[in-house]
Every structure is written in C-alpha cells, then in structure tokens.
Design a protein around this motif. Structure first.
Motif, PDB file in Angstrom:
ATOM      1  N   TRP A  40      -9.276   4.715   3.012  1.00 41.20           N
ATOM      2  CA  TRP A  40      -8.259   5.194   4.033  1.00 41.20           C
ATOM      3  C   TRP A  40      -8.979   5.996   5.035  1.00 41.20           C
ATOM      4  O   TRP A  40      -8.915   6.133   6.112  1.00 41.20           O
ATOM      5  CB  TRP A  40      -6.849   5.710   3.624  1.00 41.20           C
ATOM      6  CG  TRP A  40      -7.308   6.980   2.938  1.00 41.20           C
ATOM      7  CD1 TRP A  40      -7.610   7.039   1.474  1.00 41.20           C
ATOM      8  CD2 TRP A  40      -7.521   8.459   3.291  1.00 41.20           C
ATOM      9  NE1 TRP A  40      -7.967   8.590   1.054  1.00 41.20           N
ATOM     10  CE2 TRP A  40      -7.761   9.371   2.239  1.00 41.20           C
ATOM     11  CE3 TRP A  40      -7.006   8.994   4.680  1.00 41.20           C
ATOM     12  CZ2 TRP A  40      -7.612  10.624   2.367  1.00 41.20           C
ATOM     13  CZ3 TRP A  40      -7.207  10.211   4.650  1.00 41.20           C
ATOM     14  CH2 TRP A  40      -7.478  11.152   3.574  1.00 41.20           C
ATOM     15  N   ASP A  68      -1.844  -2.634  -2.987  1.00 42.25           N
ATOM     16  CA  ASP A  68      -2.900  -2.667  -2.271  1.00 42.25           C
ATOM     17  C   ASP A  68      -3.055  -1.290  -1.780  1.00 42.25           C
ATOM     18  O   ASP A  68      -2.506  -0.652  -1.087  1.00 42.25           O
ATOM     19  CB  ASP A  68      -2.526  -3.462  -0.885  1.00 42.25           C
ATOM     20  CG  ASP A  68      -3.508  -3.372   0.185  1.00 42.25           C
ATOM     21  OD1 ASP A  68      -4.566  -2.608   0.031  1.00 42.25           O
ATOM     22  OD2 ASP A  68      -3.119  -3.907   1.387  1.00 42.25           O
ATOM     23  N   GLY A  69      -3.972  -0.541  -2.517  1.00 35.97           N
ATOM     24  CA  GLY A  69      -3.969   0.786  -2.428  1.00 35.97           C
ATOM     25  C   GLY A  69      -4.425   1.398  -3.818  1.00 35.97           C
ATOM     26  O   GLY A  69      -3.647   1.365  -4.645  1.00 35.97           O
ATOM     27  N   ASN A 122       0.802  -1.156  -0.063  1.00 32.49           N
ATOM     28  CA  ASN A 122       0.166  -0.025   0.026  1.00 32.49           C
ATOM     29  C   ASN A 122       0.921   1.317   0.025  1.00 32.49           C
ATOM     30  O   ASN A 122       2.177   1.205   0.244  1.00 32.49           O
ATOM     31  CB  ASN A 122      -1.009  -0.186   1.240  1.00 32.49           C
ATOM     32  CG  ASN A 122      -0.236  -0.053   2.466  1.00 32.49           C
ATOM     33  OD1 ASN A 122       0.986   0.178   2.683  1.00 32.49           O
ATOM     34  ND2 ASN A 122      -0.988  -0.583   3.462  1.00 32.49           N
ATOM     35  N   THR A 182      -5.987  -6.623  -1.913  1.00 30.43           N
ATOM     36  CA  THR A 182      -5.737  -6.158  -0.437  1.00 30.43           C
ATOM     37  C   THR A 182      -5.474  -7.499   0.333  1.00 30.43           C
ATOM     38  O   THR A 182      -5.812  -8.566  -0.178  1.00 30.43           O
ATOM     39  CB  THR A 182      -6.887  -5.398   0.272  1.00 30.43           C
ATOM     40  OG1 THR A 182      -8.038  -6.433   0.353  1.00 30.43           O
ATOM     41  CG2 THR A 182      -7.518  -4.306  -0.469  1.00 30.43           C
ATOM     42  N   ARG A 198      -6.530  -3.524  -7.798  1.00 32.26           N
ATOM     43  CA  ARG A 198      -6.156  -3.146  -6.384  1.00 32.26           C
ATOM     44  C   ARG A 198      -6.362  -4.673  -5.644  1.00 32.26           C
ATOM     45  O   ARG A 198      -7.357  -5.498  -5.764  1.00 32.26           O
ATOM     46  CB  ARG A 198      -6.943  -2.135  -5.440  1.00 32.26           C
ATOM     47  CG  ARG A 198      -6.549  -2.330  -4.127  1.00 32.26           C
ATOM     48  CD  ARG A 198      -7.309  -1.218  -3.185  1.00 32.26           C
ATOM     49  NE  ARG A 198      -6.988  -1.227  -1.913  1.00 32.26           N
ATOM     50  CZ  ARG A 198      -7.615  -0.847  -0.948  1.00 32.26           C
ATOM     51  NH1 ARG A 198      -9.093  -0.629  -1.060  1.00 32.26           N
ATOM     52  NH2 ARG A 198      -7.233  -0.712   0.271  1.00 32.26           N
TER      53      ARG A 198
END
Length: 218
Positions: free
Chosen positions: A180, A30-31, A4, A50, A48
């Motif tokens: 986020w 991841d992000g 990320n 995660t 993406r």
C-alpha cells in the motif's frame, strides 16, 4: 471477489455492501492485514491473493483451456493494451472484447445497459472487471443473471497493471504487507485520504479485534 482492507472496512459499515461481498461465490484475502487478522483469529488463511495476480493466472488458465476473456474497465486504450500484453504472454488467449465505459456509466441506465449488452454479445467465458469496489461488483451482479455460465473477477487496478501503466511492489515489500505504501507513492492524490485516514486505522482495529476473538476462544 478479492477483499482488501478497504473492501472489508466498507462491508462492515454498510449492510448493502456486506451483502454484495456475501453474494460472491469465492472471496479471497487481498491484503496482508486481512491475512494476518484471519490467522490471529484462528482462521486458516493460506496466503494473499490479489486481483492483479489473478488477471494473469486466470488468463493463463483460459489460454490453456481454450476459454475466452473480456476486459471491462480502465481508461480508454488501457484494456486494449492489457489485452495485447496478455495475448503476447499467453499465446492462444482469445480476448473477445474490451471496453472502457465513461465515468459514471453505472448510474446511467442507458450507458450501463450498453456496457452490459457488449459483454453479453461477446459471450466470454471469463470477464475481468476493473472498476473498483463496489462499482465492479454491482456491474458483475447485473451480468451474472444474463451470462450465468461465465466467471467474473472484480480486479480493481488489475487491468492497468497488466497494461503496464504502473508496476507492483517487489515480492519482499508485498510479503511485508507494505505494498500500500508503494501504491500511495504512485498515486498520492487519489489514495492518501483512503489509505491514511480510513484504511490504516481500520487495519489496526481489525488486527486488535482478531486478537480478542482468538483470546475469547481459548
């Protein structure tokens, strides 16, 4: 490894952490800022991925193929709860161990050895390590030499998420790259400094650098 913005930022500032990332056999984005930066720079980043998602997809695959899983990380009782959830969701999943090592265990040779020995003794096919970067990757590095045939995933908060300790943002919020904000609302005291002071400015610089890279290549 699921990279990320926070991990990318740390890896670009510390060569030792950069080497830790480079040592992974597979690195996924991841992000959304990482995905966008890759695309802006001309790199084909499909989507993406995660750690929280991989906890479920890899556990599903393990259940389907008769593989065993070990959960390492989280507060006491959390990996056990996550294991219960995963077994209920994927019948036949073999969870051969769980562990919640004490805070700072990775800096104590004895405690680290005990945690590693538990995993080695269980002989899992897949080890989900939710200790946060770079702690989880350093523990994985210790384990890889002792259990080279196993798969390892540094999943960050994936274990408490699987346990239902807190929920992920909606799919729409995830695609917008605003998950986020959701995490910050859930854990403001722990994440505010990291997200607002460190990661957000870096994300803007990352995107700007990606644009420059793309323009230079034209």
């Amino acid at each position: 490894m699921t990279a990320n913005v926070d991990i990318v930022r740390a890896a670009t500032r510390d060569p030792a952490l950069g080497a830790l990332v480079a040592g992974a056999e597979l690195v996924v984005a991841d992000g959304m800022p990482v995905v966008w930066a890759g695309r802006l720079a001309g790199v084909a980043v499909p989507e993406r991925v995660t750690g929280a998602s991989l906890v479920f997809t890899l556990s599903e695959a393990a259940a389907r193929e008769g593989r065993s899983v070990y959960l390492l990380g989280g507060e006491p009782g959390v990996p056990e709860k996550a294991a219960e959830v995963l077994r209920g969701r994927y019948p036949g999943l073999r969870v051969v161990g769980t562990d919640s090592p004490p805070f700072g265990f990775d800096s104590d040779a004895l405690l680290l050895g005990e945690a590693v020995a538990k995993v080695v003794s269980a002989k899992p096919d897949l080890v989900l390590v939710g200790l946060g970067f770079p702690k989880q990757e350093r523990v994985i590095r210790e384990l890889r030499g002792l259990l080279p045939a196993a798969w390892y995933l540094g999943c960050g908060a994936g274990i408490p998420m699987a346990a239902g300790e807190f929920k992920r943002a909606s799919g729409v919020v995830q695609k917008m790259g605003a998950e986020w904000v959701h995490r910050l609302a859930l854990e403001p005291r722990r994440l505010a400094k990291r997200y607002l002071r460190d990661d957000l400015p870096f994300a803007f610089r990352l995107l700007a650098g990606a644009v420059k890279t793309r323009l230079k290549g034209k």
